[in-house]
Scaffold this motif. Structure first.
Motif, PDB file in Angstrom:
ATOM      1  N   ASN A 110       0.801  -1.230   0.000  1.00 17.04           N
ATOM      2  CA  ASN A 110       0.000   0.000   0.000  1.00 17.04           C
ATOM      3  C   ASN A 110       0.832   1.278   0.000  1.00 17.04           C
ATOM      4  O   ASN A 110       0.276   2.373   0.020  1.00 17.04           O
ATOM      5  N   SER A 111       2.158   1.167  -0.014  1.00 16.56           N
ATOM      6  CA  SER A 111       3.004   2.349   0.155  1.00 16.56           C
ATOM      7  C   SER A 111       4.333   2.190  -0.572  1.00 16.56           C
ATOM      8  O   SER A 111       4.745   1.073  -0.911  1.00 16.56           O
ATOM      9  N   LYS A 162       5.423   6.596   2.101  1.00 19.83           N
ATOM     10  CA  LYS A 162       4.214   7.376   1.839  1.00 19.83           C
ATOM     11  C   LYS A 162       3.229   6.552   1.032  1.00 19.83           C
ATOM     12  O   LYS A 162       3.588   5.658   0.268  1.00 19.83           O
ATOM     13  N   ASN A 163       1.949   6.867   1.255  1.00 19.28           N
ATOM     14  CA  ASN A 163       0.877   6.291   0.454  1.00 19.28           C
ATOM     15  C   ASN A 163      -0.049   7.428   0.033  1.00 19.28           C
ATOM     16  O   ASN A 163       0.341   8.594   0.076  1.00 19.28           O
ATOM     17  N   SER A 164      -1.251   7.117  -0.365  1.00 18.05           N
ATOM     18  CA  SER A 164      -2.127   8.160  -0.902  1.00 18.05           C
ATOM     19  C   SER A 164      -2.590   9.153   0.163  1.00 18.05           C
ATOM     20  O   SER A 164      -2.989  10.266  -0.156  1.00 18.05           O
ATOM     21  N   GLN A 165      -2.523   8.757   1.441  1.00 12.31           N
ATOM     22  CA  GLN A 165      -3.045   9.615   2.516  1.00 12.31           C
ATOM     23  C   GLN A 165      -1.997  10.202   3.437  1.00 12.31           C
ATOM     24  O   GLN A 165      -2.145  11.320   3.933  1.00 12.31           O
ATOM     25  N   GLU A 169       2.373  10.336   4.949  1.00 14.38           N
ATOM     26  CA  GLU A 169       3.795  10.062   4.789  1.00 14.38           C
ATOM     27  C   GLU A 169       4.457  10.105   6.152  1.00 14.38           C
ATOM     28  O   GLU A 169       4.003  10.800   7.065  1.00 14.38           O
ATOM     29  N   GLN A 189       2.818  18.072  -2.878  1.00 12.53           N
ATOM     30  CA  GLN A 189       1.475  17.993  -2.322  1.00 12.53           C
ATOM     31  C   GLN A 189       1.480  18.554  -0.907  1.00 12.53           C
ATOM     32  O   GLN A 189       2.343  18.241  -0.099  1.00 12.53           O
ATOM     33  N   SER A 211       0.607  19.110   2.945  1.00  9.69           N
ATOM     34  CA  SER A 211       0.328  18.168   4.021  1.00  9.69           C
ATOM     35  C   SER A 211       0.368  18.894   5.355  1.00  9.69           C
ATOM     36  O   SER A 211       0.843  20.014   5.468  1.00  9.69           O
TER      37      SER A 211
END
Length: 371
Positions: free
Chosen positions: A268-269, A286-289, A291, A343, A345
């Motif tokens: 998933n990461s 990190k993944n989509s949501q 880090e 992105q 955060s």
């Protein structure tokens, strides 16, 4: 049923039971229990293993090791595999040395263990006790404490996860690895060479590994005693492990924080690492949501402990429980991009500890390992 036992049943992880299938193939299973004493700024790590439990093979036997205060080391061997026991359905194991009992080894009430087992140990999800004595050096350790489980491996209100993912249910990944209790509270005492430590509700941790093949090279970071954060536990690690007929490098980071589980794993990461032969561990994922970044350091020399190898137990693992750790966890804010093209955060968590477990094992460790 006691509260701690009912809590354990709700967070019991996969792979809590003993894995040996009774065959003659090379096999080991190992367990790791740790408690941290914030007041004393010390830890006790107990390491148990059984190799080739069928018996009669070159490396058949058990070992109990303790990494104690100031990374001091105590080790005893238990060569008789017939005095080892383990539960196939839940966490429970023990190995008897000197005893006046003539029965098949099994879990004993704590008082009965005290009365009949001169040397040995027993450990479950909620109790841990034992006696080790080295006649050569005169060093010894006696201990007994109860454990109140808090986190297994997953969200508190969900079915618990396999640390190595779904494929760990099949014997194609070796060795297997499972965090059994990422965080709990221990209450009891330890006598280390006549220095007694009494403690109440201090951080506790349990994990295990098993298999018929042995890891070539690995690293590990573990901490559940952070400054100002009592509801936080971290375990991370990586290594080269066997998958059928090839080796693969894998790593993961798991964080339990205020009832929620943050998992960064190969499925998933993106996980990267920079590990020096000793003294510096850095991981990022990190993944989509989310880090995360971890930086572990130590100025201590550490202590070598024994681990299973293809040729039996050997000093090929270097440990300290006095590592410095900095942890930062961030959450991504939708699709917002800042001026640098990154992105956006926000920081969910920043935490530090000076009582982190740090380890490198296997080899070779003659240069930095980056991935």
């Amino acid at each position: 049923m006691s509260n701690s036992l009912s809590k354990y049943k709700s967070i019991q992880t996969p792979h809590s039971g003993y894995h040996w299938d009774g065959s003659y193939r090379r096999f080991f299973e190992g367990w790791y229990y740790r408690i941290t004493l914030p007041i004393h700024q010390q830890s006790f790590a107990f390491m148990y293993s059984i190799e080739d439990p069928r018996g009669g093979q070159p490396y058949s036997g058990g070992v109990a090791q303790i990494l104690g205060p100031k990374d001091q080391y105590l080790c005893r061997t238990f060569p008789d595999v017939n005095k080892f026991w383990a539960d196939r359905n839940k966490l429970g194991l023990g190995h008897w040395g000197k005893t006046d009992l003539q029965i098949k080894p099994e879990y004993l009430a704590p008082e009965a263990f005290d009365n009949h087992i001169e040397e040995g140990y027993q450990a479950t999800a909620t109790l841990h006790q034992g006696y080790l004595h080295d006649p050569g050096s005169g060093k010894h350790c006696y201990w007994q404490y109860e454990i109140q489980p808090i986190y297994g491996w997953g969200n508190s209100d969900s079915i618990q996860k396999s640390t190595a993912g779904m494929l760990s249910f099949l014997p194609i990944f070796e060795p297997g690895w499972q965090i059994l209790m990422s965080h709990g509270l221990a209450t009891g005492w330890i006598d280390w060479n006549d220095q007694r430590y009494d403690f109440t509700e201090v951080p506790a941790y349990t994990e295990k590994n098993w298999g018929g093949a042995f890891p070539q090279k690995w690293f590990w970071i573990n901490c559940n005693c952070f400054q100002g954060e009592s509801d936080l536990a971290l375990t991370a690690g990586g290594g080269k492990r066997g998958v059928l007929w090839w080796m693969e490098s894998v790593a993961m980071i798991g964080i339990h924080y205020r009832g929620k589980f943050y998992e960064f794993a190969p499925w998933n990461s993106q996980v990267t690492w920079h590990i020096e032969p000793w003294g510096y561990w850095k991981m990022q994922a990190k993944n989509s949501q989310f880090e995360v970044e971890l930086i572990g350091t130590t100025n201590t020399p550490g202590t070598y402990v024994r681990t299973p190898t293809a040729k039996g137990m050997a000093f090929c693992c270097r440990d300290t429980t006095h590592g410095e750790l900095r942890l930062q966890l961030r959450e991504f804010l939708g699709v917002n991009i800042d001026k640098s093209g990154k992105q956006r955060s926000r920081i969910i968590l920043e935490a530090e500890s000076s009582l982190c477990g740090l380890e490198v094992g296997g080899g070779p460790w003659d240069e930095v390992w980056q991935f």
